[in-house]
Scaffold this motif. Structure first.
Motif: not given
Lengths: 521, 621
Positions: A474-480
């Motif tokens: 989820l963090v990855a999707l949010g930042l990238l």
């Protein structure tokens, strides 16, 4: 061939898991874990396509289908085995398999009874879902649509909680009645297409040029829409969902909420909009209104619940409203947002359901009024729950925010009122997500738990590792967000272009009421 | 150096990851000293980096620059990078956040010692600093919104830091939800801006909004929606109700988040998008009105509180009201100047209050204090300086900034205006409540709690206090590099006319407040139950004490109807339609199965009846 291999592995794995129960008690669990991991490894085969998409190769340069399999099935009726894979299907299959693993792990200790049969049903549901995400022949699509339904029904009816039979039957009737409408629509579409072109075919790519009269197209579109809206679910067709989610075992809830709901959204994007662009555009104001109402109504009902799992279930209604809103905004930005929401909501809701499952395993209740003070007992669980709660309320930096933000930005020019209402749903999300944190984790430990013999244990690695992986994603999707956006761009742009060619007003130049409203039959 | 600007928010973020991640790999808590070193050290390094970059920036003629870390969102016409835009305004904010932030981190290392959640505390605090830095550095509104919501989350986490008390959780929730109401208005504002300008890039929007011929209606709408976000975050009317309750968090948190930095984000937002606001006279007036009303009502509320932190909370609302007032009258740089000086003296006051609270074993009622000046010399000194600045006595930092605001307001309105009058009245009120606080806590007779006073100031706590004392006193001499940012501000273009009448009134107002406070204290009017029988004590004071009834009104108008409605519809009214179909089919089922009697005679008879019916139909048709 990969699609067929994955589906076959899941079907075969299911049978094998059922059989292996005979030899080892843990056998079925390991077999089903192994089959899903094997599928995941197969999917790695597409690293080339993925990196091409991520590196920003222009949409035009990419082939539409990464892989396309076509074989005859029932030639007399124009039914073929056509399975295609593109960026959108790839993302959804990846999500299915990842959460499939999470589901197996979540049910590791929960399911003791008829373990083999459980995993048989579980893997067959997954197989059906993967089939739905790849089938390009409408008959085949409908076949997989049913395949994923029946084993799911068993998962709820056999391994569910308290009121499971009621929930299972309700789930079955809702889905079955609505898919009957879709079956009518499919057959009618094929028939009218035959009348117009003289070819009997269920191939979706050929059906795109059906040349139906607008009124006919509108009614057939409605048939598809209702089937997909039930799955999504959209208010007022949502009432099967809280019961099914609440009564299903944890793995069932994860599959239901995180993936099964997405088949409805996928159907809208893949089939309904491309086949009926005019009719969909005419219907868009209504659909967007339904989306906005779902967001607000779902949020309000989520807040009202005292059963933690029901709260999460209603929050899904609210979140999927954004998907509906985004898809029917009919522009690339909003459709991209809707696709992102499908992925991000899958991850965040799976996390929340897994957490509810853990709490229920420990204290045998889902009533939040009997919880409280769990932060003291299980600080790590509290931290993880906090993460998924704020993901659910759309905190920037996480995937859900990107989804909701792009949907709002994209939908605003198309339908301002619906978008403003949807934005108010953001407040609602904060209200229900934080009341959940408050009731479950804040405060002092309530007396009711004192009579529980075993202390409330914090999360074990088996429980926390999948959750942490989902959190990282989820963090990855949010930042990238390009991890999703670049892969789904071809689908989103094709659909948006088809819709824009029908709608004369472009996204930014749109000035007044949607002209589509006048095309209402 | 400038290329390293990305490290400024990254350093505290690394601190957060280390501190939060420590729990994943270790069963035991890491030592407190290590937590403090990571927590305070990362912010200290960031402050150092800001100082180095700031020196280079000023040496280069304060030329704004942009650094892109990576392309964040790029789809369907929306482009928003993880990009930072640095100009004079950003640099001022960076200095305040990392500088004051570092001091508060140091102080916290002493203040929080022995708390179970020591590591958790510093991890939240570092995350906050990181988000706040992103907020002020963002070159587009999407990234700004990320920081904006991020600081909101940290505020939530830190207000509810002591989670064992459910009331803290409720206060935290209130803060988050009330500010989210504003955030939602802001999100809709972003939709309006994106639809109209096709971009979220702040400089582009500013450029287009500042160009002649911009649609005034759109500018007004967008500016008002952004103002909605700003009033939520900055606790201005009508969304100010969360801040007094936010005092449930640890006191250094109140100093950092709920006084010096986060609550001023609204001021920053408006200053950052000032060309948009300038394009709409209505929006400017709205900002000024919100500020003037808030500064006055919050000042009155501060006058009658008994909790030391609530007094400071209301005074924060009031001082931010001054900043909004400044923005609304086009005194952009004076507003930002007040933001800076307020950060110094309010952080000082909160930290000093923290020392008092800790020394008195978590007593916050000022009526139980009194006579502490001898027992806590450093704290006393801090309070004297802090209150003098807050009241804006001549030659303190607060004087320079507040004086500039009132003066420019006078000029803006071209003479006497009711908003200016409110601002001046507010200055008198500020003087009264500042010295009421000082006198009741440090002078007079010892209260019940003062007797057990045990000065808790350690070196790591008094050090930051003394540094802040210096900053609060001398901060008025700073020259902020804002000339290139606010090109329309008369104070920056050298067109400021100084009206001596207004100047004298602005100097006199706090002195009048001080005089009233001294007189009232001597007369005993500040005592706990003094005047409780008068109209003021019976009617006005309770009303003011409860924040002018805003909470009660929201409770009656919004909260209770919502929860009531939610409770009524808990079992989902839509479902009753489907339940109804179940009942219908069950009734039909019973009726029809009743015909299956199993008696041959009955079956024969119904068959005959049916046949007759059909024959009759055939015959008739």
């Amino acid at each position: 061939m990969i699609q067929i291999s994955i589906i076959s592995i899941l079907f075969a794995g299911g049978v094998l898991a059922w059989l292996s129960e005979q030899f080892r008690p843990d056998g079925s669990r390991w077999v089903s874990l192994a089959s899903i991991v094997a599928c995941l490894l197969l999917l790695m085969n597409f690293n080339g396509n993925v990196s091409a998409a991520l590196s920003g190769t222009s949409v035009a340069a990419q082939a539409q289908w990464w892989e396309l399999v076509s074989a005859e099935w029932i030639p007399r009726f124009g039914v073929n085995l056509i399975l295609g894979l593109d960026g959108l299907s790839y993302l959804l299959i990846l999500l299915t398999l990842l959460l499939g693993i999470a589901g197996v792990l979540a049910s590791w200790k929960e399911i003791h009874d008829r373990v083999g049969f459980f995993h048989f049903n579980y893997l067959w549901t997954l197989a059906g879902i993967v089939g739905v995400f790849t089938a390009l022949d409408l008959f085949l699509f409908f076949f997989f649509w049913e395949v994923m339904l029946i084993p799911m029904l068993f998962l709820i009816a056999i391994w569910g909680h308290g009121n499971r039979i009621y929930a299972a039957i309700k789930f079955f009737i809702f889905t079955q009645a609505s898919s009957l409408l879709m079956l009518f629509a499919i057959v009618a579409l094929v028939y009218f297409n035959y009348q117009n072109t003289g070819v009997v075919t269920f191939d979706y790519r050929q059906l795109l040029d059906h040349g139906l009269a607008p009124t006919t197209a509108f009614w057939l579109m409605l048939g598809f829409f209702i089937a997909f809206a039930v799955k999504l679910p959209a208010v007022p067709l949502h009432t099967w969902l809280p019961d099914a989610h609440t009564q299903a075992p944890t793995a069932g809830s994860i599959i239901l909420a995180a993936i099964l709901l997405k088949t409805g959204a996928y159907g809208l994007i893949r089939f309904m909009l491309p086949i009926f662009p005019e009719a969909s555009a005419a219907f868009a104001p209504v659909a967007m209104a339904i989306g906005a109402i779902s967001i607000l109504y779902g949020a309000k009902l989520a807040f009202a619940q005292s059963d933690m799992k029901r709260l999460v279930a209603y929050s899904s209604v609210s979140h999927m409203g954004f998907v509906l809103l985004g898809i029917f905004a009919l522009n690339t930005l909003a459709i991209q947002g809707a696709i992102m929401q499908m992925i991000a909501h899958g991850l965040s809701t799976a996390g929340l359901f897994a957490l509810v499952g853990m709490i229920q395993e420990r204290i045998h209740t889902r009533e939040m009024d009997r919880m409280g003070g769990l932060w003291i007992k299980a600080p790590r669980m509290a931290a993880i729950a906090l993460f998924f709660a704020v993901a659910s309320l759309g905190l920037p930096g996480l995937g859900n925010f990107i989804a909701e933000f792009t949907v709002l930005l994209g939908a605003f020019p198309t339908n301002r009122l619906a978008t403003v209402l949807a934005a108010i749903g953001l407040i609602g999300a904060a209200v229900y997500a934080l009341i959940m944190m408050q009731k479950v984790f804040f405060g002092k430990t309530r007396d009711q738990q004192a009579d529980e013999p075993q202390a409330f244990a914090d999360v074990t690695p088996r429980e926390s590792v999948p959750l942490l992986a989902m959190a990282l994603l989820l963090v990855a999707l949010g930042l990238l967000p390009k991890l999703v956006f670049n892969l789904s761009a071809p689908s989103a742009e094709t659909i948006a272009q088809a819709a824009q060619s029908v709608l004369p007003s472009s996204r930014l130049a749109d000035t007044g009421a949607t002209p589509a409203l006048r095309q209402w039959p | 150096m400038q290329d390293y600007i990305g490290w400024v928010p990254l350093l505290p973020f690394i601190g957060f990851v280390l501190l939060a991640g420590a729990a994943l790999f270790r069963k035991q808590e890491i030592p407190e000293t290590l937590s403090a070193i990571i927590g305070a050290g990362s912010v200290g390094l960031a402050a150092l980096l800001v100082a180095l970059i700031g020196r280079e920036f000023l040496a280069n003629g304060a030329e704004p620059f942009t650094v892109t870390a990576w392309q964040w969102i790029d789809t369907g016409g929306l482009q928003a990078g993880f990009s930072f835009y640095i100009d004079g305004l950003t640099l001022v904010m960076l200095g305040v956040i990392t500088g004051v932030g570092f001091l508060i981190h140091l102080y916290s290392a002493g203040y929080m010692r022995g708390d179970d959640g020591y590591r958790r505390y510093f991890s939240y605090l570092n995350l906050f600093v990181s988000a706040m830095l992103i907020l002020v550095m963002a070159d587009n509104l999407a990234l700004l919104y990320l920081g904006w919501e991020g600081v909101g989350l940290c505020s939530y986490l830190l207000i509810g830091f002591w989670y064992k008390d459910a009331a803290n959780g409720a206060a935290a929730r209130k803060a988050f939800i009330v500010t989210r109401v504003g955030d939602t208005a802001m999100a809709i504002g972003l939709c309006v801006l994106f639809m109209h300008f096709g971009t979220l890039d702040i400089q582009q929007i500013n450029g287009e909004a500042g160009a002649p011929g911009v649609d005034a209606g759109i500018a007004t709408l967008a500016a008002l929606l952004l103002l909605g976000g700003a009033v939520g975050k900055s606790a201005q009317m009508p969304l100010q109700t969360w801040l007094p309750d936010a005092m449930a968090g640890p006191t250094p948190v109140s100093a950092l988040i709920h006084a010096a930095t986060m609550v001023t984000a609204g001021v920053y937002l408006i200053a950052r998008t000032h060309p948009l606001f300038e394009a709409s006279e209505f929006a400017m007036m709205a900002v000024a009105t919100v500020g003037a009303l808030t500064l006055f009502i919050a000042g009155c509320s501060a006058l009658v509180q008994s909790d030391i932190k609530r007094i400071l909370a209301y005074s924060t609302i009031s001082q931010i009201g001054y900043m909004f007032f400044a923005l609304g009258v086009g005194a952009w740089s004076a507003g930002i100047f007040h933001l800076v000086t307020h950060a110094f003296f309010k952080a000082l006051l909160f930290l000093a209050a923290g020392s008092v609270i800790l020394s008195l074993h978590h007593e916050q009622d000022i009526f139980r204090m009194g006579g502490l000046r001898k027992k806590m010399p450093v704290t006393f000194l801090s309070f004297v300086i802090g209150c003098a600045c807050l009241a804006a006595l001549p030659f303190t930092s607060g004087f320079y900034s507040k004086d500039a605001i009132l003066l420019q307001a006078w000029n803006h309105f071209g003479g006497l205006h009711w908003l200016w009058l409110l601002g001046t009245l507010g200055a008198i009120v500020t003087g009264v409540y500042s010295f009421r606080l000082l006198l009741l806590v440090f002078f007079g007779k010892e209260g019940s709690a003062s007797k057990h006073c045990n000065d808790a100031n350690t070196a790591i706590m008094s050090g930051p206090l003394l540094v802040l004392c210096t900053l609060a006193l001398a901060g008025g001499l700073l020259t902020l590099p804002l000339a290139g940012v606010f090109t329309t501000d008369p104070a920056q273009t050298g067109q400021l006319v100084i009206n001596h009448t207004a100047e004298i009134i602005a100097i006199a107002a706090p002195l009048i407040g001080l005089a009233i406070a001294l007189f009232a204290f001597r007369k005993g009017w500040f005592a706990e139950n003094a005047g409780s029988k008068t109209w003021f004590g019976k009617q006005l004071a309770p009303w003011w004490r409860n924040g002018w009834g805003f909470d009660a009104a929201y409770d009656a108008l919004l909260v209770r109807p919502f929860t009531g409605l939610a409770g009524l519809n808990k079992s989902d009214i839509v479902d009753s339609f489907y339940k109804f179909t179940i009942q219908v089919s069950q009734v039909l089922h019973r009726q029809l199965s009743a015909t299956q009697t199993g008696q041959l005679r009955w079956y024969a008879m119904t068959m005959v009846a049916g046949s007759i019916f059909i024959l009759a139909l055939v015959a008739l048709l």
